[in-house]
Design a protein around this motif. Structure first.
Motif: not given
Length: 313
Positions: A137-139, A239-246, A250-256, A280-289
């Motif tokens: 995946q891209e991102g 989500w906190a680190k993704a919001r800071e770095l991405c 896009p953020v690509n997540v497997p089934l944890l 539950h996140e008050q701020q957007r993590v990424s435009p695309t997850v």
């Protein structure tokens, strides 16, 4: 046709092997390899067909509704058109009816095919749920780990950490067997336990990765485990680190929770938990997850039904 023995003759096969005393075995090997390749390509199709048949048998009401709606629509259009066009005589009899029924059955079967990708809106983020290869995946690709970031503890040949190590080390894969290669690269001390949710960024070539501590180990030589509290803390930290770095990537997540440290609940419920954590996140993590599911789970997860649950978001 008689095949004469000639040292200069070449037999064209899948492997392009040169003619020799065991040419029959070589041709058989080439055909076997071709057959294996064809079976590998046709396997997803056979899985989809078996899943469609399973859904038709276990949910006949939905299938009959998928057949009746197009049949009734075409019948109504024909009846209305007969008042304006001279087609009523042409469409009388069992033949035209069976043709309409066949078309409706085909439409019904197509509608029973489960989607491989859906999109839902969660807050200001677009959540894509799809079957596929996470590392393709891209991102930023999320790689689950444990609180020691000790990848060498995982013996699974198809686990995401091993796949990532193969991509990074390639021919020098033996380096992966060294204890704590990731700890040496990214962390301050070997053998240190980090809080669940700690997320490490890794950039290798064009690949971008977020390695998250999503399971617990009592010591580096122990077995990883997970529960609901661990999973939730891992998602919050991710989500906190993704919001800071991405930065909009896009953020690509497997089934944890489906690996060796499995949490023991259904895959579709893990998807719901990931979506709830995003809500539950008050701020957007990424435009695309993207929630990327291994294709082998296609028969266990109906994305079409999941789409209906979140159609009002």
């Amino acid at each position: 046709m008689v095949l004469k023995r000639n040292p200069d003759v070449k037999i064209v096969s899948v492997c392009h092997l040169r003619y020799s005393e065991n040419w029959i075995g070589e041709i058989y090997f080439g055909v076997t390899k071709l057959n294996s390749s064809v079976k590998k390509k046709l396997r997803p199709v056979s899985i989809k067909l078996s899943v469609v048949w399973h859904d038709i048998i276990h949910n006949p009401g939905r299938f009959l509704a998928s057949v009746f709606v197009p049949l009734a629509t075409m019948w109504t259009l024909i009846e209305i058109s007969s008042y304006f066009l001279p087609i009523s005589q042409l469409l009388q009899g069992i033949g035209p009816f069976l043709l309409l029924l066949l078309i409706s059955l085909c439409i019904g079967v197509v509608q029973m095919i489960r989607p491989e990708e859906i999109n839902i809106r969660v807050g200001t983020s677009q959540v894509v749920i799809k079957f596929g290869d996470l590392l393709a995946q891209e991102g930023f690709n999320v790689i689950p780990s444990n609180n020691y970031f000790y990848f060498a503890a995982s013996p699974l040949a198809n686990s995401l950490d091993v796949q990532l190590a193969r991509q990074i080390f390639q021919a020098d894969f033996d380096r992966y067997k060294e204890v704590g290669w990731l700890v040496d690269e990214l962390l301050e001390a070997k053998g240190r336990s980090y809080p669940i949710g700690t997320t490490l960024p890794v950039v290798f070539g064009e690949g971008k990765y977020l390695i998250v501590a999503s399971s617990m180990m009592d010591d580096p030589s122990g077995l990883p485990y997970m529960d609901m509290h661990i999973l939730w803390d891992a998602l919050k930290g991710l989500w906190a680190k993704a919001r800071e770095l991405c930065e909009g990537h896009p953020v690509n997540v497997p089934l944890l929770g489906t690996g060796r440290a499995g949490i023991g609940i259904r895959e579709v419920d893990l998807i719901r938990i990931i979506i709830i954590s995003l809500q539950h996140e008050q701020q957007r993590v990424s435009p695309t997850v993207r929630i990327v599911i291994h294709p082998d789970k296609y028969a266990d997860i109906d994305l079409g039904q999941l789409k209906k649950e979140y159609r009002w978001l």
